[in-house]
Design a protein around this motif. Structure first.
Motif, short mmCIF file in Angstrom:
data_model
loop_
_atom_site.label_atom_id
_atom_site.label_comp_id
_atom_site.label_asym_id
_atom_site.label_seq_id
_atom_site.Cartn_x
_atom_site.Cartn_y
_atom_site.Cartn_z
N UNK A 217 0.84 -1.21 0.00
CA UNK A 217 0.00 0.00 0.00
C UNK A 217 0.87 1.25 0.00
N UNK A 218 1.89 1.27 0.84
CA UNK A 218 2.77 2.44 0.89
C UNK A 218 3.53 2.64 -0.41
N UNK A 219 3.88 1.53 -1.10
CA UNK A 219 4.54 1.64 -2.40
C UNK A 219 3.64 2.33 -3.41
N UNK A 220 2.35 1.98 -3.41
CA UNK A 220 1.41 2.63 -4.32
C UNK A 220 1.21 4.10 -3.96
N UNK A 221 1.18 4.40 -2.66
CA UNK A 221 1.07 5.80 -2.24
C UNK A 221 2.26 6.61 -2.76
N UNK A 222 3.43 5.99 -2.79
CA UNK A 222 4.66 6.68 -3.21
C UNK A 222 4.80 6.75 -4.73
N UNK A 223 4.60 5.62 -5.43
CA UNK A 223 4.87 5.55 -6.86
C UNK A 223 3.61 5.44 -7.73
#
Length: 517
Positions: A493-499
Protein backbone atom coordinates in the motif's frame (compact mmCIF):
# COMPACT_ATOMS: atom_id res chain seq x y z
CA UNK A 1 6.77 11.77 -3.04
CA UNK A 2 4.40 12.73 -0.24
CA UNK A 3 0.66 12.54 -0.61
CA UNK A 4 0.24 16.15 0.31
CA UNK A 5 2.87 17.72 -1.89
CA UNK A 6 2.88 15.88 -5.19
CA UNK A 7 1.01 17.46 -8.06
CA UNK A 8 0.77 15.02 -10.96
CA UNK A 9 -0.74 16.28 -14.18
CA UNK A 10 -4.45 15.76 -14.62
CA UNK A 11 -6.52 14.53 -17.52
CA UNK A 12 -8.44 17.11 -19.51
CA UNK A 13 -11.12 14.48 -20.16
CA UNK A 14 -12.89 13.18 -17.04
CA UNK A 15 -15.32 10.44 -18.03
CA UNK A 16 -16.69 10.20 -14.48
CA UNK A 17 -18.31 13.63 -14.89
CA UNK A 18 -19.62 13.35 -18.43
CA UNK A 19 -22.99 15.13 -18.73
CA UNK A 20 -25.85 12.60 -18.65
CA UNK A 21 -29.61 12.62 -18.34
CA UNK A 22 -30.91 12.04 -14.81
CA UNK A 23 -27.40 12.25 -13.37
CA UNK A 24 -27.20 9.89 -10.35
CA UNK A 25 -24.76 12.28 -8.68
CA UNK A 26 -27.42 14.98 -8.75
CA UNK A 27 -29.98 12.83 -6.96
CA UNK A 28 -31.19 13.90 -3.54
CA UNK A 29 -29.35 12.58 -0.47
CA UNK A 30 -32.42 10.52 0.47
CA UNK A 31 -32.55 8.87 -2.94
CA UNK A 32 -28.84 8.09 -2.84
CA UNK A 33 -29.12 6.64 0.65
CA UNK A 34 -31.97 4.37 -0.44
CA UNK A 35 -29.60 2.92 -3.05
CA UNK A 36 -26.91 2.56 -0.40
CA UNK A 37 -29.24 0.71 1.99
CA UNK A 38 -30.51 -1.67 -0.71
CA UNK A 39 -27.08 -2.74 -1.92
CA UNK A 40 -25.65 -2.89 1.61
CA UNK A 41 -28.49 -5.22 2.65
CA UNK A 42 -27.81 -7.45 -0.35
CA UNK A 43 -24.11 -7.46 0.50
CA UNK A 44 -24.89 -8.46 4.08
CA UNK A 45 -26.73 -11.49 2.71
CA UNK A 46 -23.74 -12.38 0.53
CA UNK A 47 -21.42 -12.12 3.53
CA UNK A 48 -23.67 -14.32 5.69
CA UNK A 49 -23.98 -16.95 2.93
CA UNK A 50 -20.25 -17.64 3.09
CA UNK A 51 -20.08 -18.87 6.69
CA UNK A 52 -23.64 -19.74 7.72
CA UNK A 53 -22.95 -23.39 6.92
CA UNK A 54 -20.09 -23.74 9.43
CA UNK A 55 -22.15 -24.50 12.58
CA UNK A 56 -24.13 -27.12 10.64
CA UNK A 57 -21.14 -29.05 9.29
CA UNK A 58 -21.27 -31.85 11.90
CA UNK A 59 -24.99 -32.35 11.33
CA UNK A 60 -24.48 -32.43 7.57
CA UNK A 61 -21.73 -35.03 7.87
CA UNK A 62 -24.02 -37.32 9.86
CA UNK A 63 -27.22 -36.81 7.86
CA UNK A 64 -26.12 -36.83 4.21
CA UNK A 65 -23.60 -38.56 4.96
CA UNK A 66 -20.41 -36.66 4.05
CA UNK A 67 -16.72 -36.65 4.89
CA UNK A 68 -14.88 -33.66 6.42
CA UNK A 69 -12.95 -33.21 3.17
CA UNK A 70 -16.21 -32.97 1.19
CA UNK A 71 -17.56 -30.38 3.60
CA UNK A 72 -14.29 -28.44 3.32
CA UNK A 73 -14.52 -28.58 -0.47
CA UNK A 74 -18.03 -27.09 -0.41
CA UNK A 75 -16.71 -24.15 1.62
CA UNK A 76 -13.53 -23.47 -0.34
CA UNK A 77 -15.27 -23.71 -3.74
CA UNK A 78 -17.90 -21.27 -2.49
CA UNK A 79 -15.22 -18.74 -1.55
CA UNK A 80 -13.35 -19.15 -4.83
CA UNK A 81 -16.41 -18.78 -7.07
CA UNK A 82 -17.77 -15.86 -5.06
CA UNK A 83 -14.48 -14.11 -5.77
CA UNK A 84 -14.04 -15.05 -9.43
CA UNK A 85 -17.53 -14.81 -10.94
CA UNK A 86 -17.83 -10.99 -10.52
CA UNK A 87 -15.46 -10.78 -13.50
CA UNK A 88 -18.37 -11.88 -15.72
CA UNK A 89 -21.05 -10.01 -13.78
CA UNK A 90 -19.08 -6.78 -14.23
CA UNK A 91 -18.92 -7.29 -18.01
CA UNK A 92 -22.69 -7.79 -18.12
CA UNK A 93 -23.25 -4.69 -15.97
CA UNK A 94 -21.27 -2.57 -18.44
CA UNK A 95 -23.77 -3.50 -21.17
CA UNK A 96 -27.11 -4.05 -19.45
CA UNK A 97 -26.68 -1.92 -16.34
CA UNK A 98 -26.39 -2.66 -12.63
CA UNK A 99 -30.04 -3.35 -11.75
CA UNK A 100 -30.53 -6.29 -14.11
CA UNK A 101 -27.38 -7.92 -12.77
CA UNK A 102 -28.51 -7.48 -9.17
CA UNK A 103 -31.96 -8.98 -9.78
CA UNK A 104 -30.69 -11.87 -11.91
CA UNK A 105 -27.84 -12.79 -9.56
CA UNK A 106 -29.99 -12.70 -6.43
CA UNK A 107 -32.58 -14.91 -8.13
CA UNK A 108 -29.84 -17.43 -8.89
CA UNK A 109 -28.60 -17.28 -5.29
CA UNK A 110 -32.11 -17.85 -3.93
CA UNK A 111 -32.66 -20.84 -6.24
CA UNK A 112 -29.32 -22.33 -5.21
CA UNK A 113 -30.23 -21.96 -1.54
CA UNK A 114 -33.53 -23.79 -2.05
CA UNK A 115 -31.87 -26.76 -3.76
CA UNK A 116 -29.20 -27.01 -1.05
CA UNK A 117 -31.96 -27.03 1.59
CA UNK A 118 -33.71 -30.01 -0.04
CA UNK A 119 -30.56 -31.90 -1.10
CA UNK A 120 -30.23 -35.57 -0.14
CA UNK A 121 -26.55 -36.01 -1.11
CA UNK A 122 -23.35 -34.10 -0.51
CA UNK A 123 -22.78 -33.93 -4.29
CA UNK A 124 -25.92 -31.84 -4.73
CA UNK A 125 -24.91 -29.67 -1.78
CA UNK A 126 -21.50 -28.95 -3.32
CA UNK A 127 -22.94 -28.20 -6.78
CA UNK A 128 -25.66 -25.87 -5.58
CA UNK A 129 -23.49 -24.17 -2.98
CA UNK A 130 -21.44 -23.22 -6.05
CA UNK A 131 -24.63 -21.93 -7.73
CA UNK A 132 -25.39 -19.97 -4.57
CA UNK A 133 -21.87 -18.51 -4.66
CA UNK A 134 -22.24 -17.46 -8.31
CA UNK A 135 -25.48 -15.65 -7.55
CA UNK A 136 -24.35 -13.97 -4.34
CA UNK A 137 -21.09 -12.77 -5.87
CA UNK A 138 -22.40 -9.92 -8.03
CA UNK A 139 -23.45 -7.47 -5.35
CA UNK A 140 -20.15 -7.79 -3.46
CA UNK A 141 -18.27 -6.28 -6.40
CA UNK A 142 -20.89 -4.16 -8.19
CA UNK A 143 -21.97 -2.49 -4.96
CA UNK A 144 -18.80 -0.42 -4.93
CA UNK A 145 -19.29 0.42 -8.62
CA UNK A 146 -22.83 1.58 -7.87
CA UNK A 147 -21.49 3.88 -5.15
CA UNK A 148 -18.99 5.24 -7.66
CA UNK A 149 -21.93 6.00 -9.97
CA UNK A 150 -23.71 8.19 -7.41
CA UNK A 151 -21.04 9.64 -5.09
CA UNK A 152 -18.12 11.93 -5.90
CA UNK A 153 -14.63 10.95 -4.66
CA UNK A 154 -14.76 13.60 -1.89
CA UNK A 155 -17.50 11.65 -0.06
CA UNK A 156 -16.82 8.18 -1.42
CA UNK A 157 -14.64 6.98 1.45
CA UNK A 158 -17.38 7.56 4.02
CA UNK A 159 -20.02 5.86 1.88
CA UNK A 160 -17.68 2.95 1.12
CA UNK A 161 -17.15 2.56 4.85
CA UNK A 162 -20.89 2.44 5.50
CA UNK A 163 -21.46 0.04 2.62
CA UNK A 164 -18.65 -2.32 3.59
CA UNK A 165 -19.94 -2.73 7.12
CA UNK A 166 -22.50 -5.16 5.69
CA UNK A 167 -20.39 -7.77 3.84
CA UNK A 168 -17.72 -7.61 6.54
CA UNK A 169 -20.16 -7.99 9.43
CA UNK A 170 -21.91 -10.84 7.61
CA UNK A 171 -19.19 -13.48 8.16
CA UNK A 172 -19.21 -12.74 11.88
CA UNK A 173 -23.00 -12.80 12.20
CA UNK A 174 -23.25 -15.97 10.12
CA UNK A 175 -21.95 -18.46 12.74
CA UNK A 176 -24.35 -17.09 15.34
CA UNK A 177 -27.33 -17.20 12.94
CA UNK A 178 -26.34 -20.61 11.60
CA UNK A 179 -25.82 -22.01 15.08
CA UNK A 180 -29.18 -20.77 16.33
CA UNK A 181 -31.08 -22.08 13.27
CA UNK A 182 -29.32 -25.45 13.30
CA UNK A 183 -29.86 -25.89 17.04
CA UNK A 184 -33.52 -24.87 16.84
CA UNK A 185 -34.38 -26.86 13.69
CA UNK A 186 -31.78 -28.77 11.60
CA UNK A 187 -28.93 -28.17 9.16
CA UNK A 188 -31.37 -27.32 6.36
CA UNK A 189 -32.86 -24.33 8.21
CA UNK A 190 -29.94 -21.93 7.49
CA UNK A 191 -30.38 -22.50 3.75
CA UNK A 192 -34.15 -21.96 3.86
CA UNK A 193 -33.36 -18.74 5.73
CA UNK A 194 -30.91 -17.70 3.00
CA UNK A 195 -33.47 -18.46 0.28
CA UNK A 196 -36.08 -16.27 1.98
CA UNK A 197 -33.90 -13.23 2.69
CA UNK A 198 -32.15 -13.40 -0.69
CA UNK A 199 -35.48 -13.49 -2.50
CA UNK A 200 -36.76 -10.57 -0.43
CA UNK A 201 -33.64 -8.56 -1.25
CA UNK A 202 -34.03 -9.25 -4.97
CA UNK A 203 -37.67 -8.17 -4.94
CA UNK A 204 -36.78 -4.97 -3.04
CA UNK A 205 -34.12 -4.07 -5.60
CA UNK A 206 -36.51 -4.82 -8.46
CA UNK A 207 -39.18 -2.53 -6.99
CA UNK A 208 -37.19 0.30 -5.42
CA UNK A 209 -33.75 0.57 -7.07
CA UNK A 210 -33.34 2.83 -10.10
CA UNK A 211 -30.36 1.87 -12.23
CA UNK A 212 -27.31 4.10 -11.67
CA UNK A 213 -25.36 2.95 -14.73
CA UNK A 214 -24.82 5.55 -17.46
CA UNK A 215 -23.11 4.34 -20.65
CA UNK A 216 -21.58 7.77 -21.28
CA UNK A 217 -19.46 7.21 -18.16
CA UNK A 218 -18.36 3.67 -19.03
CA UNK A 219 -15.07 3.34 -20.87
CA UNK A 220 -15.94 -0.25 -21.73
CA UNK A 221 -19.20 0.75 -23.41
CA UNK A 222 -17.70 3.74 -25.22
CA UNK A 223 -14.63 1.88 -26.46
CA UNK A 224 -16.75 -0.93 -27.92
CA UNK A 225 -18.96 1.58 -29.76
CA UNK A 226 -15.94 3.46 -31.09
CA UNK A 227 -14.37 0.22 -32.29
CA UNK A 228 -17.54 -0.84 -34.07
CA UNK A 229 -17.97 2.60 -35.62
CA UNK A 230 -14.42 2.55 -37.02
CA UNK A 231 -14.68 -0.96 -38.42
CA UNK A 232 -18.09 -0.45 -40.06
CA UNK A 233 -17.14 2.93 -41.48
CA UNK A 234 -13.97 1.51 -43.00
CA UNK A 235 -15.88 -1.43 -44.48
CA UNK A 236 -18.55 0.76 -46.06
CA UNK A 237 -16.02 3.32 -47.32
CA UNK A 238 -14.42 0.76 -49.60
CA UNK A 239 -17.45 0.88 -51.90
CA UNK A 240 -19.23 4.20 -51.46
CA UNK A 241 -19.73 7.41 -49.57
CA UNK A 242 -20.73 6.55 -46.04
CA UNK A 243 -22.78 8.11 -43.30
CA UNK A 244 -22.44 6.37 -39.93
CA UNK A 245 -25.30 6.90 -37.55
CA UNK A 246 -25.59 5.54 -34.03
CA UNK A 247 -29.22 5.43 -32.95
CA UNK A 248 -28.71 7.28 -29.69
CA UNK A 249 -29.52 10.88 -28.68
CA UNK A 250 -27.19 13.46 -30.18
CA UNK A 251 -24.20 14.92 -28.44
CA UNK A 252 -26.21 18.07 -27.68
CA UNK A 253 -28.99 16.02 -26.10
CA UNK A 254 -26.47 14.15 -23.99
CA UNK A 255 -24.52 17.21 -23.02
CA UNK A 256 -21.90 16.99 -25.76
CA UNK A 257 -19.88 13.83 -25.07
CA UNK A 258 -16.39 14.02 -26.56
CA UNK A 259 -15.94 10.29 -25.91
CA UNK A 260 -18.10 9.20 -28.83
CA UNK A 261 -19.91 11.44 -31.35
CA UNK A 262 -23.51 10.36 -31.71
CA UNK A 263 -23.60 11.05 -35.48
CA UNK A 264 -20.50 10.80 -37.64
CA UNK A 265 -20.60 11.74 -41.31
CA UNK A 266 -17.87 11.25 -43.86
CA UNK A 267 -17.73 13.69 -46.74
CA UNK A 268 -18.13 12.31 -50.26
CA UNK A 269 -15.07 10.70 -51.71
CA UNK A 270 -14.69 11.78 -55.35
CA UNK A 271 -12.88 8.61 -56.22
CA UNK A 272 -16.05 6.67 -55.45
CA UNK A 273 -19.29 6.58 -57.37
CA UNK A 274 -22.27 8.70 -56.46
CA UNK A 275 -24.00 6.00 -54.47
CA UNK A 276 -24.32 6.47 -50.75
CA UNK A 277 -24.60 3.83 -48.03
CA UNK A 278 -25.64 4.30 -44.45
CA UNK A 279 -24.10 2.16 -41.71
CA UNK A 280 -26.47 1.99 -38.77
CA UNK A 281 -25.26 0.96 -35.34
CA UNK A 282 -27.91 -0.68 -33.17
CA UNK A 283 -29.43 1.20 -30.25
CA UNK A 284 -27.86 -1.04 -27.60
CA UNK A 285 -24.92 -3.33 -27.27
CA UNK A 286 -25.31 -6.94 -26.23
CA UNK A 287 -23.01 -9.12 -24.16
CA UNK A 288 -21.63 -10.55 -27.40
CA UNK A 289 -20.22 -7.12 -28.18
CA UNK A 290 -18.09 -7.03 -25.04
CA UNK A 291 -15.00 -9.12 -24.52
CA UNK A 292 -14.77 -9.28 -20.71
CA UNK A 293 -11.03 -9.96 -20.85
CA UNK A 294 -10.10 -6.70 -22.63
CA UNK A 295 -11.08 -4.35 -19.77
CA UNK A 296 -9.56 -6.82 -17.28
CA UNK A 297 -6.26 -6.65 -19.13
CA UNK A 298 -6.39 -2.84 -19.24
CA UNK A 299 -6.82 -2.74 -15.46
CA UNK A 300 -4.07 -5.31 -14.86
CA UNK A 301 -1.61 -3.51 -17.15
CA UNK A 302 -1.37 -0.72 -14.60
CA UNK A 303 1.29 -1.49 -12.02
CA UNK A 304 -0.47 0.53 -9.34
CA UNK A 305 -3.56 -1.67 -9.73
CA UNK A 306 -1.66 -4.95 -9.50
CA UNK A 307 0.21 -3.95 -6.36
CA UNK A 308 -2.86 -2.62 -4.54
CA UNK A 309 -4.88 -5.71 -5.55
CA UNK A 310 -2.26 -8.00 -4.01
CA UNK A 311 -2.44 -5.98 -0.79
CA UNK A 312 -6.22 -6.13 -0.81
CA UNK A 313 -6.17 -9.88 -1.40
CA UNK A 314 -3.87 -10.51 1.57
CA UNK A 315 -5.96 -8.39 3.92
CA UNK A 316 -9.24 -9.98 2.93
CA UNK A 317 -7.83 -13.52 3.04
CA UNK A 318 -6.92 -12.85 6.66
CA UNK A 319 -10.50 -11.75 7.25
CA UNK A 320 -11.74 -15.20 6.18
CA UNK A 321 -9.00 -17.22 7.87
CA UNK A 322 -9.30 -15.63 11.29
CA UNK A 323 -12.98 -16.57 11.56
CA UNK A 324 -12.38 -20.12 10.36
CA UNK A 325 -9.33 -20.94 12.48
CA UNK A 326 -10.51 -19.07 15.59
CA UNK A 327 -13.75 -21.06 15.44
CA UNK A 328 -11.75 -24.32 15.44
CA UNK A 329 -9.75 -23.22 18.46
CA UNK A 330 -12.80 -22.06 20.39
CA UNK A 331 -14.60 -25.32 19.64
CA UNK A 332 -11.76 -27.77 20.31
CA UNK A 333 -9.64 -26.07 22.96
CA UNK A 334 -12.30 -24.08 24.81
CA UNK A 335 -15.17 -26.55 24.30
CA UNK A 336 -17.71 -23.95 23.17
CA UNK A 337 -20.81 -24.90 21.18
CA UNK A 338 -21.75 -23.32 17.86
CA UNK A 339 -23.79 -20.49 19.38
CA UNK A 340 -21.08 -19.40 21.84
CA UNK A 341 -18.44 -19.60 19.12
CA UNK A 342 -20.58 -17.27 17.03
CA UNK A 343 -20.94 -14.83 19.90
CA UNK A 344 -17.17 -14.72 20.47
CA UNK A 345 -16.49 -14.18 16.77
CA UNK A 346 -19.01 -11.35 16.82
CA UNK A 347 -16.28 -9.26 18.48
CA UNK A 348 -14.29 -9.47 15.24
CA UNK A 349 -17.37 -8.39 13.29
CA UNK A 350 -17.96 -5.47 15.63
CA UNK A 351 -14.36 -4.43 15.06
CA UNK A 352 -15.05 -4.56 11.32
CA UNK A 353 -18.15 -2.45 11.85
CA UNK A 354 -16.37 0.26 13.85
CA UNK A 355 -13.32 0.26 11.58
CA UNK A 356 -15.45 0.56 8.46
CA UNK A 357 -17.44 3.52 9.79
CA UNK A 358 -14.53 5.43 11.31
CA UNK A 359 -11.99 4.42 8.67
CA UNK A 360 -14.19 5.67 5.85
CA UNK A 361 -14.72 9.04 7.51
CA UNK A 362 -11.00 9.31 8.30
CA UNK A 363 -10.21 8.52 4.66
CA UNK A 364 -12.38 11.39 3.39
CA UNK A 365 -11.01 13.76 6.04
CA UNK A 366 -7.37 13.06 5.16
CA UNK A 367 -8.11 13.32 1.45
CA UNK A 368 -9.63 16.78 2.00
CA UNK A 369 -6.59 17.83 4.08
CA UNK A 370 -4.12 16.64 1.45
CA UNK A 371 -6.04 18.40 -1.32
CA UNK A 372 -6.10 21.66 0.67
CA UNK A 373 -2.34 21.42 1.23
CA UNK A 374 -1.87 20.80 -2.49
CA UNK A 375 -3.67 23.95 -3.62
CA UNK A 376 -7.08 22.29 -3.83
CA UNK A 377 -5.87 19.71 -6.36
CA UNK A 378 -6.40 16.06 -5.50
CA UNK A 379 -5.60 12.70 -7.05
CA UNK A 380 -6.40 9.09 -6.04
CA UNK A 381 -3.12 8.19 -4.31
CA UNK A 382 -3.70 10.89 -1.69
CA UNK A 383 -6.39 8.67 -0.13
CA UNK A 384 -3.86 6.00 0.81
CA UNK A 385 -2.24 8.34 3.32
CA UNK A 386 -5.14 7.58 5.66
CA UNK A 387 -4.15 3.90 5.97
CA UNK A 388 -0.96 4.55 7.96
CA UNK A 389 -2.25 3.90 11.49
CA UNK A 390 -4.26 0.84 10.55
CA UNK A 391 -1.38 -0.77 8.65
CA UNK A 392 1.07 -0.14 11.51
CA UNK A 393 -1.17 -1.39 14.33
CA UNK A 394 -2.77 -4.38 12.60
CA UNK A 395 0.21 -6.83 12.63
CA UNK A 396 0.94 -6.43 16.41
CA UNK A 397 -2.76 -7.07 17.18
CA UNK A 398 -2.77 -10.22 15.03
CA UNK A 399 0.48 -11.42 16.60
CA UNK A 400 -0.85 -10.87 20.13
CA UNK A 401 -4.12 -12.63 19.37
CA UNK A 402 -2.25 -15.63 17.99
CA UNK A 403 -0.08 -16.16 21.06
CA UNK A 404 -2.97 -15.53 23.46
CA UNK A 405 -4.89 -18.27 21.61
CA UNK A 406 -1.86 -20.53 21.73
CA UNK A 407 -1.60 -20.11 25.51
CA UNK A 408 -5.38 -20.61 25.98
CA UNK A 409 -5.84 -17.46 28.05
CA UNK A 410 -9.27 -16.24 29.16
CA UNK A 411 -11.65 -15.71 26.26
CA UNK A 412 -12.17 -12.04 27.22
CA UNK A 413 -8.60 -11.27 26.10
CA UNK A 414 -9.26 -13.01 22.79
CA UNK A 415 -12.37 -10.90 22.28
CA UNK A 416 -10.38 -7.68 22.82
CA UNK A 417 -7.73 -8.53 20.24
CA UNK A 418 -10.25 -9.97 17.81
CA UNK A 419 -12.02 -6.62 17.96
CA UNK A 420 -8.77 -4.68 17.46
CA UNK A 421 -7.64 -6.89 14.57
CA UNK A 422 -11.01 -6.45 12.86
CA UNK A 423 -10.95 -2.71 13.50
CA UNK A 424 -7.49 -1.96 12.09
CA UNK A 425 -7.84 -4.34 9.15
CA UNK A 426 -10.98 -2.63 7.86
CA UNK A 427 -9.63 0.83 8.78
CA UNK A 428 -6.96 0.27 6.12
CA UNK A 429 -9.03 -1.84 3.73
CA UNK A 430 -11.77 0.78 3.28
CA UNK A 431 -9.27 3.25 1.82
CA UNK A 432 -7.68 0.68 -0.47
CA UNK A 433 -11.08 -0.23 -1.91
CA UNK A 434 -11.95 3.45 -2.43
CA UNK A 435 -8.59 3.86 -4.17
CA UNK A 436 -9.34 0.97 -6.55
CA UNK A 437 -12.50 2.83 -7.60
CA UNK A 438 -10.94 6.31 -7.74
CA UNK A 439 -7.92 5.20 -9.78
CA UNK A 440 -9.98 3.50 -12.50
CA UNK A 441 -12.41 6.12 -13.81
CA UNK A 442 -14.85 4.58 -16.25
CA UNK A 443 -13.80 1.04 -15.30
CA UNK A 444 -14.81 0.94 -11.64
CA UNK A 445 -16.99 -2.19 -12.03
CA UNK A 446 -14.17 -4.09 -13.73
CA UNK A 447 -11.58 -2.93 -11.19
CA UNK A 448 -13.76 -3.90 -8.23
CA UNK A 449 -14.51 -7.26 -9.85
CA UNK A 450 -10.78 -7.88 -10.15
CA UNK A 451 -10.44 -6.88 -6.51
CA UNK A 452 -13.02 -9.58 -5.67
CA UNK A 453 -11.11 -12.10 -7.78
CA UNK A 454 -7.84 -11.40 -5.97
CA UNK A 455 -9.69 -11.68 -2.66
CA UNK A 456 -11.39 -14.92 -3.67
CA UNK A 457 -8.22 -16.61 -4.88
CA UNK A 458 -6.28 -15.49 -1.81
CA UNK A 459 -9.06 -16.61 0.55
CA UNK A 460 -9.39 -19.96 -1.25
CA UNK A 461 -5.67 -20.70 -0.90
CA UNK A 462 -5.54 -19.44 2.68
CA UNK A 463 -8.58 -21.50 3.71
CA UNK A 464 -7.22 -24.67 2.09
CA UNK A 465 -3.90 -24.47 3.94
CA UNK A 466 -5.27 -23.04 7.19
CA UNK A 467 -6.10 -26.34 8.90
CA UNK A 468 -2.84 -28.21 8.18
CA UNK A 469 -0.84 -25.09 9.04
CA UNK A 470 -2.72 -24.50 12.27
CA UNK A 471 -2.41 -28.16 13.28
CA UNK A 472 1.29 -28.37 12.48
CA UNK A 473 2.64 -25.14 14.02
CA UNK A 474 -0.12 -24.08 16.44
CA UNK A 475 -2.01 -20.82 16.76
CA UNK A 476 1.01 -18.76 17.84
CA UNK A 477 3.18 -19.39 14.81
CA UNK A 478 0.18 -19.55 12.47
CA UNK A 479 -0.76 -15.97 13.33
CA UNK A 480 2.89 -14.92 13.37
CA UNK A 481 3.04 -15.90 9.69
CA UNK A 482 -0.11 -13.87 9.07
CA UNK A 483 1.36 -10.86 10.88
CA UNK A 484 4.30 -11.03 8.46
CA UNK A 485 1.97 -11.24 5.43
CA UNK A 486 0.05 -8.21 6.68
CA UNK A 487 3.30 -6.27 7.03
CA UNK A 488 3.95 -7.13 3.38
CA UNK A 489 0.45 -5.90 2.48
CA UNK A 490 1.19 -2.62 4.26
CA UNK A 491 4.42 -2.19 2.30
CA UNK A 492 2.49 -2.73 -0.93
CA UNK A 493 0.00 0.00 0.00
CA UNK A 494 2.77 2.44 0.89
CA UNK A 495 4.54 1.64 -2.40
CA UNK A 496 1.41 2.63 -4.32
CA UNK A 497 1.07 5.80 -2.24
CA UNK A 498 4.66 6.68 -3.21
CA UNK A 499 4.87 5.55 -6.86
CA UNK A 500 1.25 4.95 -7.84
CA UNK A 501 0.56 8.36 -9.39
CA UNK A 502 3.60 8.05 -11.67
CA UNK A 503 2.58 4.54 -12.77
CA UNK A 504 -1.06 5.44 -13.26
CA UNK A 505 -0.41 8.57 -15.35
CA UNK A 506 2.06 6.72 -17.56
CA UNK A 507 -0.53 3.99 -18.15
CA UNK A 508 -3.25 6.54 -18.97
CA UNK A 509 -0.95 8.25 -21.46
CA UNK A 510 -0.17 4.91 -23.11
CA UNK A 511 -3.88 4.02 -23.34
CA UNK A 512 -4.79 7.38 -24.92
CA UNK A 513 -2.04 6.95 -27.49
CA UNK A 514 -3.33 3.47 -28.35
CA UNK A 515 -6.89 4.78 -28.78
CA UNK A 516 -5.73 7.59 -31.10
CA UNK A 517 -3.66 5.31 -33.30
Amino acid sequence: MSAASASPPHDVFDIEHMPVEDDPRAWSPFRKNVVLVLIAAASLIAGIATNIQNPANANMEADLPATPSQISLSLSLFIALQGLFPLLWSALSEVKGRKLVYVLSLAIAAAGSVVVAISKTITLVIIFRCVQAVGSSAVMSLGAATLADIFDPSERGTKMGIYYMAPLLGPSLAPMAGGALTTGFNWRAPFWFMAAVTGLSGISILLFLQDTFRKERSLTYQNVLKSRLKSRTASAATSCTTTVVEREPTGQERGGSPALPADVEKQPNNSLDDSEATVVLPEKLTLRDVNPFTPLWLVLRRKNNVVILFASGLMFAFNYVVGFTAARTLSSAYGYDALIVGLVLLSFGLGNLAGSLLGGRWSDLKLAQYKAANGGVGYPEMRLGSTKYGLILLPPCVLTFGWLSDQRVHVAALCVFLFLAGFFMIWAYTSTLAYVVDANNGRSATAVALNSAFRGISAFVATEIAVPLQDSVGDGWHYTIWAGLLILAGLFVWLVEWKGAEWRLAAEKRERAAEDS
